[in-house]
Motif scaffolding. Sequence first.
Motif, PDB file in Angstrom:
ATOM      1  N   PHE A 318       0.820  -1.246  -0.324  1.00  0.00           N
ATOM      2  CA  PHE A 318      -0.223   0.258   0.465  1.00  0.00           C
ATOM      3  C   PHE A 318       1.209   1.575  -0.094  1.00  0.00           C
ATOM      4  CE2 PHE A 318      -3.997  -2.174   1.716  1.00  0.00           C
ATOM      5  CZ  PHE A 318      -4.669  -2.192   0.581  1.00  0.00           C
ATOM      6  N   ILE A 319       1.956   1.425   0.772  1.00  0.00           N
ATOM      7  CA  ILE A 319       3.133   2.663   0.769  1.00  0.00           C
ATOM      8  C   ILE A 319       3.478   2.604  -0.852  1.00  0.00           C
ATOM      9  CG2 ILE A 319       4.814   3.350   1.714  1.00  0.00           C
ATOM     10  CD1 ILE A 319       4.461   1.526   4.315  1.00  0.00           C
ATOM     11  N   MET A 320       3.637   1.653  -1.512  1.00  0.00           N
ATOM     12  CA  MET A 320       4.666   1.724  -2.412  1.00  0.00           C
ATOM     13  C   MET A 320       3.190   1.966  -3.663  1.00  0.00           C
ATOM     14  SD  MET A 320       6.927  -1.266  -3.288  1.00  0.00           S
ATOM     15  CE  MET A 320       6.196  -2.802  -2.877  1.00  0.00           C
ATOM     16  N   ILE A 321       1.979   1.832  -3.567  1.00  0.00           N
ATOM     17  CA  ILE A 321       0.872   2.424  -4.108  1.00  0.00           C
ATOM     18  C   ILE A 321       0.757   3.637  -3.941  1.00  0.00           C
ATOM     19  CG2 ILE A 321      -1.054   1.891  -5.207  1.00  0.00           C
ATOM     20  CD1 ILE A 321      -0.787  -0.896  -4.451  1.00  0.00           C
ATOM     21  N   ILE A 322       0.541   4.683  -3.011  1.00  0.00           N
ATOM     22  CA  ILE A 322       0.602   5.501  -2.260  1.00  0.00           C
ATOM     23  C   ILE A 322       1.403   6.476  -3.151  1.00  0.00           C
ATOM     24  CG2 ILE A 322       0.501   7.417  -0.732  1.00  0.00           C
ATOM     25  CD1 ILE A 322      -0.780   5.108   0.990  1.00  0.00           C
ATOM     26  N   LEU A 323       2.562   6.418  -2.645  1.00  0.00           N
ATOM     27  CA  LEU A 323       3.883   6.758  -3.118  1.00  0.00           C
ATOM     28  C   LEU A 323       4.176   6.871  -4.669  1.00  0.00           C
ATOM     29  CD1 LEU A 323       6.825   5.940  -0.807  1.00  0.00           C
ATOM     30  CD2 LEU A 323       5.696   7.810  -1.129  1.00  0.00           C
ATOM     31  N   LEU A 324       4.032   5.943  -5.943  1.00  0.00           N
ATOM     32  CA  LEU A 324       3.869   6.010  -6.909  1.00  0.00           C
ATOM     33  C   LEU A 324       2.377   6.697  -8.180  1.00  0.00           C
ATOM     34  CD1 LEU A 324       4.651   2.532  -7.485  1.00  0.00           C
ATOM     35  CD2 LEU A 324       5.708   3.886  -8.407  1.00  0.00           C
ATOM     36  N   ALA A 325       1.643   7.109  -6.410  1.00  0.00           N
ATOM     37  CA  ALA A 325       0.665   7.653  -7.150  1.00  0.00           C
ATOM     38  C   ALA A 325       0.438   8.714  -7.594  1.00  0.00           C
ATOM     39  CB  ALA A 325      -0.746   7.022  -6.640  1.00  0.00           C
ATOM     40  N   LEU A 326       0.975   9.069  -5.952  1.00  0.00           N
ATOM     41  CA  LEU A 326       1.499  10.834  -5.848  1.00  0.00           C
ATOM     42  C   LEU A 326       2.635  11.882  -6.776  1.00  0.00           C
ATOM     43  CD1 LEU A 326       1.644  10.670  -1.413  1.00  0.00           C
ATOM     44  CD2 LEU A 326      -0.259  11.462  -3.493  1.00  0.00           C
ATOM     45  N   GLY A 327       3.795  10.055  -6.900  1.00  0.00           N
ATOM     46  CA  GLY A 327       4.762  10.880  -7.767  1.00  0.00           C
ATOM     47  C   GLY A 327       4.139  10.779  -9.792  1.00  0.00           C
ATOM     48  N   THR A 328       3.172  10.759  -9.949  1.00  0.00           N
ATOM     49  CA  THR A 328       2.606  10.993 -10.834  1.00  0.00           C
ATOM     50  C   THR A 328       2.140  12.218 -10.756  1.00  0.00           C
ATOM     51  OG1 THR A 328       0.290   9.956 -11.139  1.00  0.00           O
ATOM     52  CG2 THR A 328       1.661   8.459 -11.405  1.00  0.00           C
ATOM     53  N   VAL A 329       1.602  12.713  -9.796  1.00  0.00           N
ATOM     54  CA  VAL A 329       1.441  14.303  -9.934  1.00  0.00           C
ATOM     55  C   VAL A 329       2.213  15.397  -9.655  1.00  0.00           C
ATOM     56  CG1 VAL A 329      -1.338  13.137 -10.365  1.00  0.00           C
ATOM     57  CG2 VAL A 329       0.095  13.577  -8.083  1.00  0.00           C
ATOM     58  N   MET A 330       2.953  15.476  -8.505  1.00  0.00           N
ATOM     59  CA  MET A 330       3.800  15.920  -7.537  1.00  0.00           C
ATOM     60  C   MET A 330       5.472  15.663  -7.788  1.00  0.00           C
ATOM     61  SD  MET A 330       2.289  16.815  -4.318  1.00  0.00           S
ATOM     62  CE  MET A 330       3.503  17.565  -3.305  1.00  0.00           C
ATOM     63  N   ASP A 331       6.240  16.431  -8.311  1.00  0.00           N
ATOM     64  CA  ASP A 331       7.284  16.469  -7.747  1.00  0.00           C
ATOM     65  C   ASP A 331       8.373  16.079  -6.936  1.00  0.00           C
ATOM     66  OD1 ASP A 331       8.172  17.162 -10.648  1.00  0.00           O
ATOM     67  OD2 ASP A 331       8.535  19.941  -9.955  1.00  0.00           O
ATOM     68  N   MET A 332       9.473  15.674  -6.934  1.00  0.00           N
ATOM     69  CA  MET A 332      10.027  14.926  -5.636  1.00  0.00           C
ATOM     70  C   MET A 332      10.420  15.438  -4.827  1.00  0.00           C
ATOM     71  SD  MET A 332      14.060  12.277  -6.110  1.00  0.00           S
ATOM     72  CE  MET A 332      12.892  11.215  -7.142  1.00  0.00           C
ATOM     73  N   ALA A 333      10.797  16.516  -4.834  1.00  0.00           N
ATOM     74  CA  ALA A 333      11.755  16.947  -3.326  1.00  0.00           C
ATOM     75  C   ALA A 333      10.426  17.032  -2.396  1.00  0.00           C
ATOM     76  CB  ALA A 333      12.038  18.332  -3.573  1.00  0.00           C
ATOM     77  N   PRO A 334       9.371  17.722  -2.787  1.00  0.00           N
ATOM     78  CA  PRO A 334       7.974  18.322  -1.769  1.00  0.00           C
ATOM     79  C   PRO A 334       7.722  17.125  -1.250  1.00  0.00           C
ATOM     80  CG  PRO A 334       7.364  19.043  -4.249  1.00  0.00           C
ATOM     81  CD  PRO A 334       9.513  19.174  -4.274  1.00  0.00           C
ATOM     82  N   LEU A 335       7.331  16.583  -2.919  1.00  0.00           N
ATOM     83  CA  LEU A 335       6.675  14.765  -2.122  1.00  0.00           C
ATOM     84  C   LEU A 335       7.387  14.808  -1.077  1.00  0.00           C
ATOM     85  CD1 LEU A 335       4.883  12.910  -4.941  1.00  0.00           C
ATOM     86  CD2 LEU A 335       4.217  13.490  -3.065  1.00  0.00           C
ATOM     87  N   ILE A 336       8.825  14.460  -1.054  1.00  0.00           N
ATOM     88  CA  ILE A 336       9.898  14.154   0.032  1.00  0.00           C
ATOM     89  C   ILE A 336       9.615  14.432   0.913  1.00  0.00           C
ATOM     90  CG2 ILE A 336      11.914  13.414   0.797  1.00  0.00           C
ATOM     91  CD1 ILE A 336      13.065  12.821  -1.671  1.00  0.00           C
ATOM     92  N   LEU A 337       9.338  15.864   0.982  1.00  0.00           N
ATOM     93  CA  LEU A 337       9.476  16.429   2.483  1.00  0.00           C
ATOM     94  C   LEU A 337       7.501  16.328   2.869  1.00  0.00           C
ATOM     95  CD1 LEU A 337      10.922  20.273   0.984  1.00  0.00           C
ATOM     96  CD2 LEU A 337      11.367  18.641   2.694  1.00  0.00           C
ATOM     97  N   ILE A 338       6.786  15.797   2.200  1.00  0.00           N
ATOM     98  CA  ILE A 338       5.340  15.381   3.138  1.00  0.00           C
ATOM     99  C   ILE A 338       5.368  13.873   3.217  1.00  0.00           C
ATOM    100  CG2 ILE A 338       2.916  15.906   1.782  1.00  0.00           C
ATOM    101  CD1 ILE A 338       3.749  17.872  -0.541  1.00  0.00           C
ATOM    102  N   ALA A 339       5.211  13.887   2.097  1.00  0.00           N
ATOM    103  CA  ALA A 339       5.692  12.400   2.190  1.00  0.00           C
ATOM    104  C   ALA A 339       6.462  11.220   3.485  1.00  0.00           C
ATOM    105  CB  ALA A 339       5.365  11.245   0.919  1.00  0.00           C
ATOM    106  N   THR A 340       7.269  11.692   3.979  1.00  0.00           N
ATOM    107  CA  THR A 340       8.460  11.026   4.613  1.00  0.00           C
ATOM    108  C   THR A 340       7.190  11.149   6.395  1.00  0.00           C
ATOM    109  OG1 THR A 340      10.469  11.868   3.986  1.00  0.00           O
ATOM    110  CG2 THR A 340      10.268  10.996   6.262  1.00  0.00           C
ATOM    111  N   PRO A 341       7.528  12.119   6.752  1.00  0.00           N
ATOM    112  CA  PRO A 341       6.569  12.614   8.227  1.00  0.00           C
ATOM    113  C   PRO A 341       5.200  11.539   8.732  1.00  0.00           C
ATOM    114  CG  PRO A 341       6.360  14.547   7.155  1.00  0.00           C
ATOM    115  CD  PRO A 341       7.196  14.131   6.333  1.00  0.00           C
ATOM    116  N   ILE A 342       4.292  11.470   6.973  1.00  0.00           N
ATOM    117  CA  ILE A 342       3.467  10.616   7.124  1.00  0.00           C
ATOM    118  C   ILE A 342       3.133   8.823   7.818  1.00  0.00           C
ATOM    119  CG2 ILE A 342       1.100  10.225   6.399  1.00  0.00           C
ATOM    120  CD1 ILE A 342       0.830  13.175   5.639  1.00  0.00           C
TER     121      ILE A 342
END
Length: 426
Positions: A318-342
Amino acid sequence: MEVIILMGSFLVMLVLRVPIALTLIISSLLTGIYMEIEQAAILQRMVGGLNSFSLLAIPFFILAGEIMNEGGISRRLINLSNVIIGRIRGGLALVNILASTFFGGISGSAVADTSSVGAVMIPMMKKQGYKAEYATAVTVSSAAQGVLIPPSHNMIIYSTAAGGVSVGALFMGGLLPGLLLGFSLMVFAYVMAIKQNHPKGEVVQNKDIPRIVWEGLLGLLTAVIIIGGIVSGIFTATESAAIGTLYAFIITFFVYRDISIIRMGVILQRTFKTLAMVMFLIAASSSFGWLLALLKVPVMVAEALISISPNNFITILFIMIILLALGTVMDMAPLILIATPILLPVAITAGMDPVHFGVLLILCLAIGLITPPVGTVLFVGSAIGRISIEKTSKALLPFYGIMVVVLLLVAYIPGLVLLLPDLLIE
């Protein structure tokens, strides 16, 4: 209600295409107002997010990559790759992938990799009879290695977002997965070369080989200095980045001498522009992440995923699916910063080491970089290849399959990530 305001305002502004850093700040301020938190406290969190010694490595990594890129290192690495494997059938495709592997060890940027290597290799492959969409697909898929193979400033961003995970361990953790990805792509390219009878690469004159190897190895020493200094414990990540940058400066302007020292002004301008964007994002995400933790959003996400299935295998999926889905709509750096604490607390609950999760996160988002609708590397590669996003995406389908297989191996075989950190990092 606080969570609804925080996440709802974030999603609304994201849909409205508000810049991601401003989106994070405005969402944090709106939530703070509702919760009656002093605005100064949120701003202090932003400033505090930049108060990290390890973040000093980021400007040096960016500067070293810009210097080597401007100084013709990509051409020399392509020549070195051609000496190694260029004579094999489908040699240009293999050279493309190997050059991306080498360049990733210097720039740490998939976009820079695509721009530098692709600008040379895509026209060359098209001239040799390769289809434009295939040449572009090879270039953008191999460029994804750049964010895995050390040194990578994205690993430093993750280290900061994760609360100080060892940068050296992350660098070493990304090395084997990055090389595995590159090797897998090369095997596929060779199979395609046999199947479609791709031409062999150009033969290099024996008298030119020593010079080509020497110049290529001089460039690669930048990565060796940085990584070796960290692994040996002689330097911190920041110190290694600074020394690597000094070495890159000397090699580019006093050994290669392809460009004038006057170009340093342009290089610094591009570096500062990139650095400003990265640091602004880190500052903005610090206040956003603080509110996420304060509102116990990571705990709620963890409980929700575990309630679906207590099986760690399913949770990681599920974690991989969430990250793959988010990666299609946002750039890497902000996603790292947003997804990591969650998601990091969820991953730890599922039995993942923070280093293992970090590499998995980076690989998922690297796939997002070449996936529509918001694939930065995909856009750059298609522009260089002068073909549509749709044609490139279609040609990328088998490459997506290879990358997903590597992703699953990385996710469920922790040793691929943790072997080198356990052996080399104290």
